[in-house]
Design an enzyme around this catalytic site. Structure first.
Site, mmCIF file in Angstrom:
data_model
loop_
_atom_site.group_PDB
_atom_site.id
_atom_site.type_symbol
_atom_site.label_atom_id
_atom_site.label_comp_id
_atom_site.label_asym_id
_atom_site.label_seq_id
_atom_site.Cartn_x
_atom_site.Cartn_y
_atom_site.Cartn_z
ATOM 1 N N LYS A 175 0.880 -1.179 0.000
ATOM 2 C CA LYS A 175 0.000 0.000 0.000
ATOM 3 C C LYS A 175 0.915 1.224 0.000
ATOM 4 O O LYS A 175 1.489 1.587 1.029
ATOM 5 C CB LYS A 175 -0.872 -0.011 1.260
ATOM 6 C CG LYS A 175 -2.219 0.715 1.128
ATOM 7 C CD LYS A 175 -2.144 2.187 0.864
ATOM 8 C CE LYS A 175 -1.923 3.020 2.109
ATOM 9 N NZ LYS A 175 -1.771 4.468 1.795
ATOM 10 N N GLU A 251 9.856 1.385 10.771
ATOM 11 C CA GLU A 251 10.885 2.407 10.554
ATOM 12 C C GLU A 251 10.173 3.743 10.625
ATOM 13 O O GLU A 251 9.381 4.075 9.740
ATOM 14 C CB GLU A 251 11.563 2.184 9.201
ATOM 15 C CG GLU A 251 12.319 0.870 9.183
ATOM 16 C CD GLU A 251 13.211 0.675 7.976
ATOM 17 O OE1 GLU A 251 13.108 1.448 7.016
ATOM 18 O OE2 GLU A 251 14.021 -0.265 8.011
ATOM 19 N N CYS A 285 13.613 11.108 6.836
ATOM 20 C CA CYS A 285 13.584 10.660 8.235
ATOM 21 C C CYS A 285 14.926 10.885 8.904
ATOM 22 O O CYS A 285 15.015 11.127 10.102
ATOM 23 C CB CYS A 285 13.180 9.195 8.304
ATOM 24 S SG CYS A 285 14.202 8.135 7.259
ATOM 25 N N GLU A 379 9.733 16.481 14.983
ATOM 26 C CA GLU A 379 10.163 16.241 13.608
ATOM 27 C C GLU A 379 9.415 17.219 12.694
ATOM 28 O O GLU A 379 8.198 17.124 12.551
ATOM 29 C CB GLU A 379 9.841 14.801 13.207
ATOM 30 C CG GLU A 379 10.349 14.461 11.819
ATOM 31 C CD GLU A 379 9.997 13.046 11.399
ATOM 32 O OE1 GLU A 379 8.854 12.612 11.616
ATOM 33 O OE2 GLU A 379 10.881 12.386 10.823
HETATM 34 P P1 NDP Z 1 2.404 8.324 7.607
HETATM 35 O O1 NDP Z 1 2.612 7.537 8.851
HETATM 36 O O2 NDP Z 1 1.372 9.391 7.602
HETATM 37 O O3 NDP Z 1 2.002 7.353 6.400
HETATM 38 C C1 NDP Z 1 2.805 6.257 6.000
HETATM 39 C C2 NDP Z 1 1.922 5.245 5.308
HETATM 40 O O4 NDP Z 1 1.005 4.680 6.240
HETATM 41 C C3 NDP Z 1 1.081 5.826 4.184
HETATM 42 O O5 NDP Z 1 0.979 4.859 3.160
HETATM 43 C C4 NDP Z 1 -0.254 6.044 4.873
HETATM 44 O O6 NDP Z 1 -1.331 6.133 3.994
HETATM 45 C C5 NDP Z 1 -0.317 4.813 5.759
HETATM 46 N N1 NDP Z 1 -1.208 4.915 6.895
HETATM 47 C C6 NDP Z 1 -1.562 6.015 7.607
HETATM 48 N N2 NDP Z 1 -2.379 5.673 8.634
HETATM 49 C C7 NDP Z 1 -2.548 4.326 8.580
HETATM 50 C C8 NDP Z 1 -3.282 3.378 9.358
HETATM 51 N N3 NDP Z 1 -4.020 3.743 10.406
HETATM 52 N N4 NDP Z 1 -3.224 2.086 9.012
HETATM 53 C C9 NDP Z 1 -2.463 1.691 7.960
HETATM 54 N N5 NDP Z 1 -1.769 2.542 7.171
HETATM 55 C C10 NDP Z 1 -1.799 3.847 7.490
HETATM 56 O O7 NDP Z 1 3.824 8.872 7.195
HETATM 57 P P2 NDP Z 1 4.163 9.852 5.972
HETATM 58 O O8 NDP Z 1 3.702 9.232 4.691
HETATM 59 O O9 NDP Z 1 3.702 11.215 6.332
HETATM 60 O O10 NDP Z 1 5.758 9.793 5.957
HETATM 61 C C11 NDP Z 1 6.552 10.630 6.713
HETATM 62 C C12 NDP Z 1 7.049 9.941 7.976
HETATM 63 O O11 NDP Z 1 7.780 8.768 7.616
HETATM 64 C C13 NDP Z 1 7.999 10.783 8.764
HETATM 65 O O12 NDP Z 1 7.699 10.693 10.146
HETATM 66 C C14 NDP Z 1 9.346 10.138 8.494
HETATM 67 O O13 NDP Z 1 10.304 10.368 9.481
HETATM 68 C C15 NDP Z 1 8.982 8.708 8.375
HETATM 69 N N6 NDP Z 1 10.015 7.977 7.637
HETATM 70 C C16 NDP Z 1 10.813 7.090 8.310
HETATM 71 C C17 NDP Z 1 11.842 6.433 7.667
HETATM 72 C C18 NDP Z 1 12.693 5.440 8.385
HETATM 73 O O14 NDP Z 1 13.351 4.652 7.714
HETATM 74 N N7 NDP Z 1 12.715 5.417 9.715
HETATM 75 C C19 NDP Z 1 12.139 6.684 6.247
HETATM 76 C C20 NDP Z 1 11.231 7.621 5.635
HETATM 77 C C21 NDP Z 1 10.218 8.235 6.328
HETATM 78 P P3 NDP Z 1 -1.746 7.621 3.464
HETATM 79 O O15 NDP Z 1 -0.624 8.072 2.631
HETATM 80 O O16 NDP Z 1 -2.964 7.402 2.682
HETATM 81 O O17 NDP Z 1 -1.964 8.457 4.697
#
Ligand code: NDP
Length: 476
Positions: A175, A251, A285, A379
């Site tokens: 997804k 992550e 991140c 962040e």
């Molecule tokens: P989100 O947590 O908002 O979303 C990540 C994914 O999860 C998206 O596909 C989102 O869908 C989905 N999602 C959201 N809510 C749910 C739920 N309740 N159940 C299942 N899936 C869900 O993160 P962002 O996309 O905003 O990404 C940014 C974040 O990612 C930052 O905090 C960043 O630090 C972190 N990150 C961490 C990394 C690491 O390796 N540690 C690397 C890169 C980023 P939708 O898009 O439709 O909301």
């Protein structure tokens, strides 16, 4: 507008409801693609297809060499389609094309090549026993892996999850983030072209909560969840996984600290520190968003760092010369704008940068922010860095560790003993010394505290995507 469907059981399909959503190009602020909007029904079809491909299909039964051959073919197709994949991520989220073409797409191909070879070549354990027995380990695939990815490095992070899962014989339902759907569909089309059997790699588009994302994490037919995204979402996903006792790899967010000691090679420290916070407009991140500089070199460092930030070229991310694109979406721009507008209220000063046109935020350097200020603790996920002087090694270690996150840290020093000593004391999943973002895919990758649970990479990915089994045999 181009259309991007789900890819389920070997075919690109629309949603049963016919519903779609638009992907907006953050530079033009206009929709550029129409995307199938999936929900629980599409997720169920995808998980069923992945289950069947695992239980009855050839994929987990192929030799690792044969699976590896197909994954290498997929990597070849990714390289051949570099321009289309790069443009898809750039139009979806505004990443400069030089980055998506030069870094993200090659790394996506490398993810498949690395894990294909790693699965084939990594030895398992043989344990001779004194009792006249002999034990050895097997690493067998687990079944269906659910992968949920963020929007900041769409293709690169999706393949970081898909590649090891597939290489070890699992099937996958991905997804992608709603803001970056396009490259995932293109990837799944390429996987079919490479000869991966139907149902091995499925993609379902949709939103997170109350939509495809939630349905996927709650589906009883999945065996693993690998998630990259925000820490708050990680908590929700962890709770969903607990219901079916499904292992999760998380992550999550970060608040990377970056220490420049007075004995550092200052030119090198400035170059890496600029990359660490302003690459991908700070939507990383691992971003080095808290910069600590030892007092004797503070003024000189700040002057050179500011000059570097002000020289960055903002503009159309489709242009090769652009260094910094807009933020990925209006929602995200508003969040980052909120931080820029509250610098003074939290006790800091905007030394350089600030808001730009449209959804642009200029490389923004904040000085004088107290350690208790939100900008030092939360962040921001944008091109905003706090720069703070320090005097002593103990002091900077305490500052660097003074966060609930623990994804990564950087330090710049020419003193070898200090480099080892400080690295050992930092509470972080990765420490970079005199560099940033250099990766060896065998190394563990993940975070401490709110930055995640578990590690991926090399044998760490193997542990997650397989069931290790001990076989004990009597010899005599
Ligand atoms: P989100 O947590 O908002 O979303 C990540 C994914 O999860 C998206 O596909 C989102 O869908 C989905 N999602 C959201 N809510 C749910 C739920 N309740 N159940 C299942 N899936 C869900 O993160 P962002 O996309 O905003 O990404 C940014 C974040 O990612 C930052 O905090 C960043 O630090 C972190 N990150 C961490 C990394 C690491 O390796 N540690 C690397 C890169 C980023 P939708 O898009 O439709 O909301």
């Amino acid at each position: 507008m181009e259309f991007f469907g789900h890819v389920i059981d070997g075919a690109e399909v629309k949603s049963a409801s016919g519903e779609t959503f638009a992907s907006v190009d953050p530079y033009t602020r206009e929709p550029w693609a129409e995307v199938a909007l999936g929900g629980a029904g599409e997720v169920d079809r995808a998980v069923t297809a992945a289950r069947r491909a695992f239980d009855e299909g050839p994929w987990p039964r192929l030799s690792r060499a044969e699976r590896g051959r197909l994954l290498h073919r997929l990597a070849d197709l990714i390289v051949a389609d570099t321009d289309r994949l790069a443009l898809a991520d750039t139009r979806d989220m505004g990443k400069p094309i030089a980055q998506s073409r030069g870094k993200d797409v090659p790394r996506a191909a490398d993810n498949f090549r690395f894990f294909a070879d790693h699965a084939r070549l990594t030895p398992a354990e043989a344990l001779p026993m004194d009792s006249g027995h002999h034990a050895y380990t097997r690493y067998d695939p687990v079944g269906v892996a659910a992968a949920i990815a963020p929007w900041n490095f769409p293709l690169m992070l999706e393949t970081w999850k898909i590649a090891p899962a597939l290489a070890w014989g699992n099937t996958v339902v991905l997804k992608p983030a709603e803001d970056t759907p396009a490259s995932a569909t293109i990837l799944a089309r390429l996987a079919l072209e490479a000869g991966l059997p139907p149902g091995v790699l499925n993609v379902v588009h949709g939103y997170g909560p109350g939509s495809a994302g939630q349905a996927l994490t709650e589906h009883p037919g999945i065996d693993r969840i690998t998630f990259t995204g925000e820490s708050a979402t990680g908590r929700v996903i962890s709770a969903a996984a607990a219901k079916h006792l499904v292992p999760v790899s998380l992550e999550l967010g970060g608040k990377g600290a970056n220490a420049v000691f007075a004995d550092a090679d200052l030119g090198n420290a400035v170059d890496w520190s600029l990359k660490a916070i302003f690459t991908n407009a700070g939507q990383v991140c691992l971003a080095g968003s808290r910069l600590y500089v030892q007092r004797p070199v503070f003024e000189e460092f700040l002057a050179r760092f500011t000059a570097g930030a002000e020289a960055m070229r903002l503009g159309d991310p489709k242009q090769e010369s652009t260094d910094l694109g807009p933020l990925a979406s209006e929602t995200h721009y508003r969040k980052v704008r909120g931080y820029v507008e509250t610098v003074a209220g939290e006790g800091g000063t905007v030394h350089s940068g600030g808001l730009g046109d449209g959804w642009f935020v200029r490389p923004t350097i904040v000085t004088g922010m107290p350690a208790t200020g939100r900008h030092q603790r939360e962040e921001i996920f944008g091109p905003v860095v706090t720069v703070t002087p320090f005097d002593a090694e103990d002091e900077v270690v305490a500052l660097m560790n003074g966060t609930r996150y623990g994804l990564n840290a950087m330090l710049f020093t020419e003193n070898l003993s200090r480099a080892h000593r400080v690295s050992a004391r930092l509470r972080a999943g990765t420490v970079w010394v005199n560099c940033f973002f250099i990766r060896d895919l065998r190394a563990p990758f993940g975070g401490v505290g709110d930055s995640g649970v578990g590690r991926e990479g090399g044998t760490f990915s193997r542990e997650f995507f397989t069931e290790p089994k001990a076989v004990v045999m009597q010899i005599s």
